[in-house]
Design a protein around this motif. Structure first.
Motif, mmCIF file in Angstrom:
data_model
loop_
_atom_site.group_PDB
_atom_site.id
_atom_site.type_symbol
_atom_site.label_atom_id
_atom_site.label_comp_id
_atom_site.label_asym_id
_atom_site.label_seq_id
_atom_site.Cartn_x
_atom_site.Cartn_y
_atom_site.Cartn_z
ATOM 1 N N PRO A 180 0.800 -1.233 0.000
ATOM 2 C CA PRO A 180 0.000 0.000 0.000
ATOM 3 C C PRO A 180 0.833 1.283 0.000
ATOM 4 N N LYS A 181 1.995 1.250 0.664
ATOM 5 C CA LYS A 181 2.805 2.466 0.732
ATOM 6 C C LYS A 181 3.487 2.748 -0.597
ATOM 7 N N ASP A 182 4.011 1.686 -1.219
ATOM 8 C CA ASP A 182 4.597 1.862 -2.555
ATOM 9 C C ASP A 182 3.527 2.355 -3.518
ATOM 10 N N ARG A 183 2.315 1.814 -3.362
ATOM 11 C CA ARG A 183 1.230 2.176 -4.266
ATOM 12 C C ARG A 183 0.854 3.652 -4.117
ATOM 13 N N LEU A 184 0.735 4.107 -2.873
ATOM 14 C CA LEU A 184 0.367 5.504 -2.646
ATOM 15 C C LEU A 184 1.427 6.445 -3.202
ATOM 16 N N VAL A 185 2.694 6.124 -2.959
ATOM 17 C CA VAL A 185 3.769 6.983 -3.473
ATOM 18 C C VAL A 185 3.720 7.007 -5.002
ATOM 19 N N THR A 186 3.497 5.847 -5.610
ATOM 20 C CA THR A 186 3.442 5.794 -7.079
ATOM 21 C C THR A 186 2.268 6.612 -7.610
ATOM 22 N N ILE A 187 1.116 6.514 -6.942
ATOM 23 C CA ILE A 187 -0.056 7.313 -7.355
ATOM 24 C C ILE A 187 0.302 8.801 -7.354
ATOM 25 N N LEU A 188 1.030 9.220 -6.319
ATOM 26 C CA LEU A 188 1.347 10.648 -6.180
ATOM 27 C C LEU A 188 2.396 11.130 -7.176
ATOM 28 N N VAL A 189 3.268 10.228 -7.649
ATOM 29 C CA VAL A 189 4.324 10.693 -8.566
ATOM 30 C C VAL A 189 3.975 10.461 -10.048
ATOM 31 N N VAL A 190 2.986 9.614 -10.316
ATOM 32 C CA VAL A 190 2.593 9.344 -11.706
ATOM 33 C C VAL A 190 2.280 10.622 -12.500
ATOM 34 N N PRO A 191 1.561 11.608 -11.914
ATOM 35 C CA PRO A 191 1.243 12.814 -12.702
ATOM 36 C C PRO A 191 2.477 13.601 -13.163
ATOM 37 N N PHE A 192 3.651 13.346 -12.578
ATOM 38 C CA PHE A 192 4.853 14.054 -13.037
ATOM 39 C C PHE A 192 5.378 13.485 -14.356
ATOM 40 N N MET A 193 4.948 12.271 -14.689
ATOM 41 C CA MET A 193 5.334 11.708 -15.987
ATOM 42 C C MET A 193 4.532 12.476 -17.038
ATOM 43 N N SER A 194 5.220 12.935 -18.054
ATOM 44 C CA SER A 194 4.559 13.819 -19.008
ATOM 45 C C SER A 194 3.545 13.067 -19.872
ATOM 46 N N ALA A 380 -9.627 15.027 -14.098
ATOM 47 C CA ALA A 380 -9.889 13.584 -14.225
ATOM 48 C C ALA A 380 -8.863 12.795 -13.416
ATOM 49 N N THR A 381 -7.606 13.253 -13.432
ATOM 50 C CA THR A 381 -6.555 12.570 -12.658
ATOM 51 C C THR A 381 -6.805 12.746 -11.160
ATOM 52 N N LEU A 382 -7.167 13.973 -10.762
ATOM 53 C CA LEU A 382 -7.438 14.213 -9.341
ATOM 54 C C LEU A 382 -8.609 13.342 -8.862
ATOM 55 N N ALA A 383 -9.621 13.209 -9.739
ATOM 56 C CA ALA A 383 -10.789 12.394 -9.370
ATOM 57 C C ALA A 383 -10.393 10.927 -9.201
ATOM 58 N N VAL A 384 -9.519 10.450 -10.091
ATOM 59 C CA VAL A 384 -9.134 9.033 -9.991
ATOM 60 C C VAL A 384 -8.198 8.808 -8.793
ATOM 61 N N ILE A 385 -7.407 9.826 -8.439
ATOM 62 C CA ILE A 385 -6.566 9.714 -7.226
ATOM 63 C C ILE A 385 -7.478 9.615 -5.996
ATOM 64 N N ARG A 386 -8.544 10.439 -6.006
ATOM 65 C CA ARG A 386 -9.527 10.400 -4.898
ATOM 66 C C ARG A 386 -10.157 9.005 -4.806
ATOM 67 N N LYS A 387 -10.513 8.460 -5.965
ATOM 68 C CA LYS A 387 -11.179 7.150 -6.000
ATOM 69 C C LYS A 387 -10.225 6.039 -5.520
ATOM 70 N N GLU A 388 -8.993 6.099 -5.981
ATOM 71 C CA GLU A 388 -8.044 5.024 -5.668
ATOM 72 C C GLU A 388 -7.511 5.092 -4.239
ATOM 73 N N THR A 389 -7.423 6.323 -3.676
ATOM 74 C CA THR A 389 -6.909 6.435 -2.306
ATOM 75 C C THR A 389 -8.048 6.475 -1.286
ATOM 76 N N GLY A 390 -9.267 6.710 -1.777
ATOM 77 C CA GLY A 390 -10.436 6.737 -0.892
ATOM 78 C C GLY A 390 -10.477 7.964 -0.006
ATOM 79 N N SER A 391 -9.739 9.002 -0.364
ATOM 80 C CA SER A 391 -9.716 10.198 0.478
ATOM 81 C C SER A 391 -9.414 11.428 -0.388
ATOM 82 N N TRP A 392 -9.981 12.566 0.020
ATOM 83 C CA TRP A 392 -9.680 13.829 -0.691
ATOM 84 C C TRP A 392 -8.321 14.385 -0.291
#
Lengths: 422, 86
Positions: A180-194, A380-392
């Motif tokens: 879960p921790k690797d997953r959360l970090v990856t979710i947060l850094v994915v948007p930096f990939m162009s 759309a990315t922010l919405a999917v981050i909300r959905k995948e992490t279950g929190s705003w």
């Protein structure tokens, strides 16, 4: 036996059998003096080399973008002339406001985004070739190895590679990471990939301000995006989401010759979403932008935000509203410029008109591209981050981190660059 | 130390992820034999095969059209040391 050795009986039996088999194989297997190695093993000896792996990956990336930049201009020009012809016809429609809406809002706005279909589809063709050939798995392994040193691994780079296409499926792809921790970090850094939606912005400004080095400029942005993602992952893993990561052994598929059918299917799977967005989201945004501009509301909004960007050199109202529309979808940045500078002809023409009217230099243009690379992910990315992490909490954190970082980088580049270019 | 323990030990001490071929070379084990050993360790709960498309994916409408799922499958099997799980 189990008590003495501290293991289950069947494990001990299997262990003994495997040990016996391994020893037997070593003793009886006679290998030829010159061992015949499989093609995949020969290539992997170089492609996965601890020191050569990353330079080879960067070289492949460079070749990929060179391919895009060499092949796409004739196709882009063809599309531009098509949209130019359409806009000319539409401007004659009456009443006059409807003609202006169709020509300046819809055709110039959406058209300026759609003219980037050739480079985007070529990028997807190249990614599909890498994927189908088996190299993508190697790239993921090589970068995963690098990321091990920063405490993030276990398929993290797979979603990050998907981020080159679109951040939404990339964030969803983090489901393959079970830690879960690797997953959360990856979710947060994915948007930096162009993502591909940013490519039109790069192509627009690179063509106008860096004519002879546009390929290098665009590649540099992709590399900066990856470096920021890796640095952010390191920071988040050390400070925000601490905890252990896993140890892995990965089976790599053999190299294969990609088929035309496979490349076509995979390119279409990625590319159709760009076309759908252009026909729906971008269309709607362009109509709203045109209406706000036509009614005189857009400029005051832009002027209210613009001072924030003044230290980065692009403190005018037009880029401010462009960046604002980019919150909905990154392609809309180019679409907004297309609507605001509707008289410009062609991609390079639009970039040059923006440069001339706003007084931009290559340094400001590069800072602007860096800002669009890093700033807040689309809704759309922010919405999917909300959905995948279950929190705003996490989409808000992502928006704050990326926008703050983007502003800092753009200001730093402009201020330091100005010293050298003064 | 038995060969199965050597595998988990090698994985634990590795500086980063390993490929199956690399691990086979280090331990002097044939790749095909190593694959069987890893499967055994998975059955015994020492390793966990990380597979894409489990519970979460079954709820997603994309299914066969999912780019993420397809891409993750192209990378081949991935085994994680279970004791590392937090």
């Amino acid at each position: 036996m189990s008590r003495s050795y501290g293991a289950e009986a069947d494990t001990l039996i299997a262990d003994a059998r495997y040990g016996y088999v391994s020893g037997l194989v070593r003793e009886v297997l006679k290998r030829p003096a010159v061992e015949r190695r499989m093609v995949s093993e020969v290539i992997d000896a170089v492609a996965l080399n601890r020191w050569l792996g990353i330079p080879i990956f960067l070289g492949v990336l460079y070749g990929l973008f060179q391919l895009v930049f060499v092949l796409s201009p004739p196709l882009t020009e063809l599309m531009e002339s098509g949209f130019g012809w359409l806009a000319e016809r539409a401007s004659g429609v009456s009443p006059q406001w409807l003609g202006a809406l169709l020509a300046d809002g819809v055709i110039d706005g959406v058209g300026s985004v759609l003219t980037f279909v050739p480079p985007i589809f070529l990028l997807f063709v190249a990614l599909s070739i890498l994927e189908d050939s088996g190299y993508m798995a190697r790239a993921a392994f090589v970068v995963d190895r690098l990321m091990h040193y920063i405490g993030l691994h276990g398929r993290s780079f797979l979603p990050m590679i998907l981020g080159f296409g679109c951040s939404v499926p990339a964030v969803m792809a983090t489901r393959v990471i079970e830690n879960p921790k690797d997953r959360l970090v990856t979710i947060l850094v994915v948007p930096f990939m162009s993502c591909a939606a940013r490519l039109p912005i790069y192509v627009l400004f690179a063509a106008a301000f860096f004519t002879s080095h546009q390929g290098v400029v665009v590649i540099s942005l992709y590399i900066v995006g990856m470096l920021i993602a890796i640095a952010a992952a390191w920071f988040l893993r050390k400070v925000v989401v601490t905890g252990p990561s896993g140890h892995f052994v990965m089976e790599l598929p053999p190299y294969r010759l990609p088929t035309l059918k496979g490349i076509a299917i995979h390119t279409w799977e990625r590319g159709q979403q760009f076309l759908v967005r252009a026909g729906t989201v971008i269309f709607a945004i362009m109509v709203v932008v045109w209406l706000l501009d036509y009614t005189g509301v857009l400029e005051p909004i832009g002027r209210a935000i613009a001072p924030v960007f003044a230290p980065a050199g692009f403190g005018q109202w037009q880029p401010a509203v462009g960046l604002l529309s980019g919150l909905m979808a990154k392609e809309a940045v180019v679409g907004t410029f297309g609507t605001l500078f509707a008289d410009a002809e062609g991609t390079a023409g639009l970039g040059r008109v923006i440069g001339a009217e706003l007084g931009w230099t290559p340094l400001i243009a590069y800072g602007f591209m860096l800002f669009t690379l890093v700033y807040v992910p689309c809704v759309a990315t922010l919405a999917v981050i909300r959905k995948e992490t279950g929190s705003w909490k996490w989409p808000l954190f992502s928006a704050g981190l990326s926008t703050g970082l983007a502003w800092g980088i753009a200001v730093l580049v402009y201020q330091i660059g100005s010293i050298f270019t003064a | 130390m038995g060969v199965l323990s050597l595998i988990t030990e090698e994985l634990r001490n590795a500086q980063g992820p390993l490929t199956l071929a690399e691990m086979g070379r280090r331990l002097g084990i044939e790749r095909s034999a190593l694959a069987g050993m890893l499967e055994f360790l998975v059955r015994k709960g020492k390793l966990r095969e990380v597979r894409p498309g489990l519970a979460e994916c079954s709820r997603c409408g994309a299914k066969g059209r999912c780019v993420a799922l397809r891409l993750s499958r192209t990378t081949g099997r991935l085994y994680e040391l279970v004791e590392d799980r937090p």
